[in-house]
Write a protein that holds these residues in place. Structure first.
Motif, PDB file in Angstrom:
ATOM      1  N   HIS A  50      32.675  55.729  48.299  1.00 37.88           N
ATOM      2  CA  HIS A  50      31.977  55.074  49.403  1.00 37.88           C
ATOM      3  C   HIS A  50      32.388  53.606  49.459  1.00 37.88           C
ATOM      4  O   HIS A  50      33.005  53.079  48.525  1.00 37.88           O
ATOM      5  N   ILE A  51      32.048  52.954  50.563  1.00 31.13           N
ATOM      6  CA  ILE A  51      32.315  51.530  50.696  1.00 31.13           C
ATOM      7  C   ILE A  51      31.523  50.783  49.614  1.00 31.13           C
ATOM      8  O   ILE A  51      30.356  51.115  49.365  1.00 31.13           O
ATOM      9  N   GLY A  78      34.186  54.235  61.431  1.00 33.97           N
ATOM     10  CA  GLY A  78      33.564  54.767  60.240  1.00 33.97           C
ATOM     11  C   GLY A  78      34.436  54.784  58.988  1.00 33.97           C
ATOM     12  O   GLY A  78      35.418  54.043  58.862  1.00 33.97           O
ATOM     13  N   PHE A  79      34.046  55.659  58.061  1.00 34.13           N
ATOM     14  CA  PHE A  79      34.746  55.755  56.778  1.00 34.13           C
ATOM     15  C   PHE A  79      36.194  56.227  56.928  1.00 34.13           C
ATOM     16  O   PHE A  79      37.068  55.754  56.191  1.00 34.13           O
ATOM     17  N   PRO A  80      36.502  57.137  57.871  1.00 36.26           N
ATOM     18  CA  PRO A  80      37.912  57.541  58.029  1.00 36.26           C
ATOM     19  C   PRO A  80      38.833  56.359  58.327  1.00 36.26           C
ATOM     20  O   PRO A  80      39.917  56.260  57.751  1.00 36.26           O
ATOM     21  N   ALA A 110      35.001  44.029  56.186  1.00 34.03           N
ATOM     22  CA  ALA A 110      35.751  43.593  55.010  1.00 34.03           C
ATOM     23  C   ALA A 110      35.560  42.098  54.766  1.00 34.03           C
ATOM     24  O   ALA A 110      35.419  41.650  53.614  1.00 34.03           O
ATOM     25  N   ALA A 111      35.489  41.310  55.835  1.00 33.97           N
ATOM     26  CA  ALA A 111      35.326  39.861  55.711  1.00 33.97           C
ATOM     27  C   ALA A 111      33.925  39.480  55.247  1.00 33.97           C
ATOM     28  O   ALA A 111      33.730  38.407  54.657  1.00 33.97           O
ATOM     29  N   GLY A 156      43.333  51.618  53.866  1.00 34.02           N
ATOM     30  CA  GLY A 156      43.499  51.312  52.448  1.00 34.02           C
ATOM     31  C   GLY A 156      42.501  50.304  51.906  1.00 34.02           C
ATOM     32  O   GLY A 156      42.772  49.598  50.922  1.00 34.02           O
ATOM     33  N   ARG A 157      41.337  50.234  52.520  1.00 32.35           N
ATOM     34  CA  ARG A 157      40.321  49.270  52.084  1.00 32.35           C
ATOM     35  C   ARG A 157      39.580  49.814  50.848  1.00 32.35           C
ATOM     36  O   ARG A 157      39.622  51.007  50.574  1.00 32.35           O
TER      37      ARG A 157
END
Length: 283
Positions: free
Chosen positions: A47-48, A123-125, A15-16, A131-132
């Protein structure tokens, strides 16, 4: 956990760094046919941000009868160029299970001489649970050249694994579930024998993970490996059903500082199909 851009990074780290110009994020989700999940459809839905979809079955050697074998260098380079992934990029790869197929892509990049790649821990989970941000937009891709220097010592073929099994000079670790290793249940792929490579030891990849899908700390991993006879200088070959979850073991070995490890690409999909190769059952 300690973030390491060459092995494993946290959701907080990603995230950073999400807006870093030289960061590339890959969604490498894949599932067994009986899972009832469509990895590409899930990627298209969410997806991210900025993530590209890495299709493990497409970025493989389609000339082989075995599933998702290592692709030729030229094919890997062309697929990565088309995805806009190349020299100078820090790559983070994740999957929709936690830590599962992402490790295979981490290992594949390592095999191709690319060290600046890490798996997203949990991972994605985990990313979603926190909440990203997610998006459903296709990424903007610009071609980028990748220099590949294949590291042949990181992969083993059936002849090399057979020799290691006979000589017993290398620990062969099988990442499949215990009942599959012991030959108590049928294999998911039709036509394969039940059991394991003689002399190999069972370390189900799930034992390396915490309940939340993150990887255990290096000290806990060392204890799991030591219980299978793996010390710092012990040569290791990992195996599984088709060379995917075996890479979770390679990733965990790397996290502990172990450097003498390779992956048997054909794994049980190959060994279990050859009637001339010996098979052991039980623990």
């Amino acid at each position: 956990m300690q973030d390491d851009p060459k092995t494993l990074v946290s959701t907080q780290w990603l995230a950073a760094h999400l807006d870093d110009p030289d960061l590339r994020v890959l969604d490498a989700s894949m599932y067994l046919p009986n899972a009832g999940r469509d990895a590409k459809a899930e990627y298209d839905a969410a997806h991210i941000p900025g993530a590209r979809f890495f299709d493990i079955d497409d970025v493989s050697d389609l000339r082989s009868d075995l599933p998702h074998m290592v692709p030729p260098v030229e094919k890997f380079m062309s697929r990565m160029r088309a995805m806009g992934v190349g020299d100078g990029h820090q790559v983070v790869v994740y999957d929709g299970a936690g830590i599962y197929s992402a490790a295979r892509v981490w290992w594949l990049f390592r095999l191709m001489g690319q060290d600046d790649i890490a798996v997203l821990d949990g991972g994605f989970p985990k990313w979603q649970a926190e909440g990203r941000p997610v998006e459903d937009l296709p990424p903007v891709v610009r071609d980028r050249h990748m220099t590949v220097r294949r590291q042949n010592h990181l992969v083993k073929d059936v002849t090399q694994v057979s020799a290691a099994s006979k000589l017993a000079d290398t620990v062969i670790l099988d990442a499949r579930a215990a009942e599959r290793f012991r030959g108590e249940v049928d294999e998911p792929r039709a036509g394969l024998r039940k059991g394991h490579i003689p002399g190999s030891k069972n370390l189900p990849f799930t034992e390396l993970l915490n309940e939340d899908g993150t990887m255990k700390d290096p000290e806990a991993l060392r204890e799991l490996f030591a219980a299978r006879g793996v010390e710092a200088k012990t040569p290791v070959i990992t195996s599984c059903g088709s060379g995917v979850t075996a890479a979770v073991l390679n990733l965990a070995l790397e996290r502990t500082g172990h450097r003498i490890h390779a992956l048997y690409d054909g794994s049980w999909a190959e060994w279990g199909a050859f009637p001339t190769l010996p098979v052991a059952t039980g623990a």
